[in-house]
Write an enzyme that holds these catalytic residues in place. Sequence first.
Site, PDB file in Angstrom:
ATOM      1  N   GLU A  34      -5.510   9.602   7.608  1.00  0.00           N
ATOM      2  CA  GLU A  34      -5.041   8.417   7.438  1.00  0.00           C
ATOM      3  C   GLU A  34      -5.546   7.850   8.805  1.00  0.00           C
ATOM      4  O   GLU A  34      -5.151   8.099  10.079  1.00  0.00           O
ATOM      5  CB  GLU A  34      -3.584   7.791   7.478  1.00  0.00           C
ATOM      6  CG  GLU A  34      -3.474   6.476   7.842  1.00  0.00           C
ATOM      7  CD  GLU A  34      -4.014   5.057   7.281  1.00  0.00           C
ATOM      8  OE1 GLU A  34      -4.778   4.860   7.434  1.00  0.00           O
ATOM      9  OE2 GLU A  34      -4.314   5.332   5.675  1.00  0.00           O
ATOM     10  N   SER A  36      -5.128   5.197  10.482  1.00  0.00           N
ATOM     11  CA  SER A  36      -3.484   4.282  11.880  1.00  0.00           C
ATOM     12  C   SER A  36      -2.486   4.398  10.949  1.00  0.00           C
ATOM     13  O   SER A  36      -1.653   4.549  10.167  1.00  0.00           O
ATOM     14  CB  SER A  36      -3.792   2.724  11.870  1.00  0.00           C
ATOM     15  OG  SER A  36      -2.893   2.380  12.519  1.00  0.00           O
ATOM     16  N   TYR A  40       0.787   4.086   7.532  1.00  0.00           N
ATOM     17  CA  TYR A  40       1.388   5.191   6.443  1.00  0.00           C
ATOM     18  C   TYR A  40       1.888   4.714   5.240  1.00  0.00           C
ATOM     19  O   TYR A  40       3.225   4.065   6.258  1.00  0.00           O
ATOM     20  CB  TYR A  40       2.273   6.470   7.670  1.00  0.00           C
ATOM     21  CG  TYR A  40       1.527   6.841   8.580  1.00  0.00           C
ATOM     22  CD1 TYR A  40       0.726   7.192   8.764  1.00  0.00           C
ATOM     23  CD2 TYR A  40       3.063   7.767   9.295  1.00  0.00           C
ATOM     24  CE1 TYR A  40       0.105   8.608   9.095  1.00  0.00           C
ATOM     25  CE2 TYR A  40       2.482   8.307  10.226  1.00  0.00           C
ATOM     26  CZ  TYR A  40       1.061   8.917  10.296  1.00  0.00           C
ATOM     27  OH  TYR A  40       0.266   9.756  10.976  1.00  0.00           O
ATOM     28  N   GLY A  42       0.347   2.690   2.839  1.00  0.00           N
ATOM     29  CA  GLY A  42      -0.501   2.068   2.289  1.00  0.00           C
ATOM     30  C   GLY A  42      -0.408   0.442   2.579  1.00  0.00           C
ATOM     31  O   GLY A  42       0.246   0.609   3.259  1.00  0.00           O
ATOM     32  N   THR A  43      -1.095  -0.254   2.509  1.00  0.00           N
ATOM     33  CA  THR A  43      -1.691  -1.274   2.819  1.00  0.00           C
ATOM     34  C   THR A  43      -1.061  -2.428   2.017  1.00  0.00           C
ATOM     35  O   THR A  43       0.142  -3.187   2.290  1.00  0.00           O
ATOM     36  CB  THR A  43      -2.957  -2.320   1.457  1.00  0.00           C
ATOM     37  OG1 THR A  43      -4.193  -1.573   2.589  1.00  0.00           O
ATOM     38  CG2 THR A  43      -2.875  -3.304   1.425  1.00  0.00           C
ATOM     39  N   HIS A 436      22.085 -12.656 -23.890  1.00  0.00           N
ATOM     40  CA  HIS A 436      22.105 -14.583 -23.251  1.00  0.00           C
ATOM     41  C   HIS A 436      23.552 -14.278 -22.362  1.00  0.00           C
ATOM     42  O   HIS A 436      23.976 -13.426 -22.495  1.00  0.00           O
ATOM     43  CB  HIS A 436      22.924 -14.755 -24.615  1.00  0.00           C
ATOM     44  CG  HIS A 436      23.226 -16.277 -24.126  1.00  0.00           C
ATOM     45  ND1 HIS A 436      21.938 -17.054 -24.962  1.00  0.00           N
ATOM     46  CD2 HIS A 436      24.101 -16.720 -24.047  1.00  0.00           C
ATOM     47  CE1 HIS A 436      22.135 -18.741 -24.136  1.00  0.00           C
ATOM     48  NE2 HIS A 436      23.504 -18.018 -24.354  1.00  0.00           N
TER      49      HIS A 436
END
Length: 446
Positions: A34, A36, A40, A42-43, A436
């Site tokens: 990775e 950066s 850590y 991910g996006t 409901h």
Amino acid sequence: MRFAYDLVVIGFGKGGKTLAAAAAKLGKKVALVEASKEMYGGTCINIGCIPSKALLHLATHKKGASGYKEAIEAKNKMVAFLRQKNYETLLDAKVQVIDGTASFKDSHTLMLYHNDSCQEISADYIVINTGSLPITPQVPIHSDKVYDSTSLMQLSTLPAHLVVVGGGYIGLEFASMFNLFGRTPSKNTTKVSVLVRGATLLPKEDPAFRESIYESLSQKGVKILCGADLKTIEGDCIHYTQSDQEKTLEADAILLAIGRTPNTATLQLERAGIELGAQQEILTNEFLVANAQSEGNIYAIGDVKGGAMLTTYASLDDYRIVYDHLFGAKRRSIHNRNVLPEVLYIETPYSHVGLRAHEIKDKTFDTHSLKTTAIPGARVLEDTTGLLQVLVEEGTERVLGASLHCPLSYEYINLFSLAINQNLSFSTLKEMIYTHPSMMESLNTL
């Protein structure tokens, strides 16, 4: 020849991190690279789905400048927590996390650059999971007020006027979010304008839903300008043309949201014999193998292979395909994956799965529609915006597609995904006994 790792994953996104952990639990030697530490997880966790949807939710009860600042702080705290948990999950699975930017030396070897150092690692199999990056429009831009979807979520001050360039899902989600933050009981403290280059909003949707979404955003104070072609950005001025007339908007924040592009530029893919498509996406076969003409040891998953962007659940299914191809029966492929639902996260969310009416050319079908105002559960939720529509094949009663512009549609749409995937008849859904009050009980009427 024995390589240092059985599997190396480049990128910490959903599909990659899940594959890395699963492979390590099989006893494989696995590394995840990775670029950066701030990414850590991910996006989705750091700069995508989770923080943006959290801000949209927080905007329902945190208003104005002070509420917005509190929301940004809460979002940052949540992201930091999830980032750390994702890192710990991989460590617990015995995955080696390596900080660095990767590029290929050959089909089995990666060069990793971190600070001033460089190291070389090799693997039997490599999975590219580097995601996508925002596209910058090819116009002159001279301004410090321009943001992309990542940097705008770090803005600590609520803008008085936000101009969004782009009327796709990302642009409209941010437009709705900032409109909601600025909509205080006394007035709208934030003005939001959206520049849409095309003649209509969301052209791939059926007309009824284009109109419903346009009306709901407009009624809440979002100004949508269609046919607006951006020319330049100078300081706080956005210059564009509309109907052959030159026009200008002033703003103290400008979001560029015209799309995303696969993140492949720094990978040196040609050294591994990997081909790119017209949008710089990695070309793959049905099993997501990237270099199928050679050894077939490199895979691409998630946004980097093109197609629908920012779809974490699609990336997760990519993981299933690659895992099955590497360690299973090799039965899963892109040709037998389930239908992919789509969600536009605005104040009243819009969700769709399957076919749209204008896309059906070879079947006769019935259209079942219901306005949200007819659903008691929507009144309980205090949001009667929008409508629901289901397309049903004549004779078989198979559900062909569903479009829902209503509260909780992002939950509700999964029922229709199940119906399409399992070939359930519309009668099966209609005759269910639902709780409901709820949104789903509308199927009894719809």
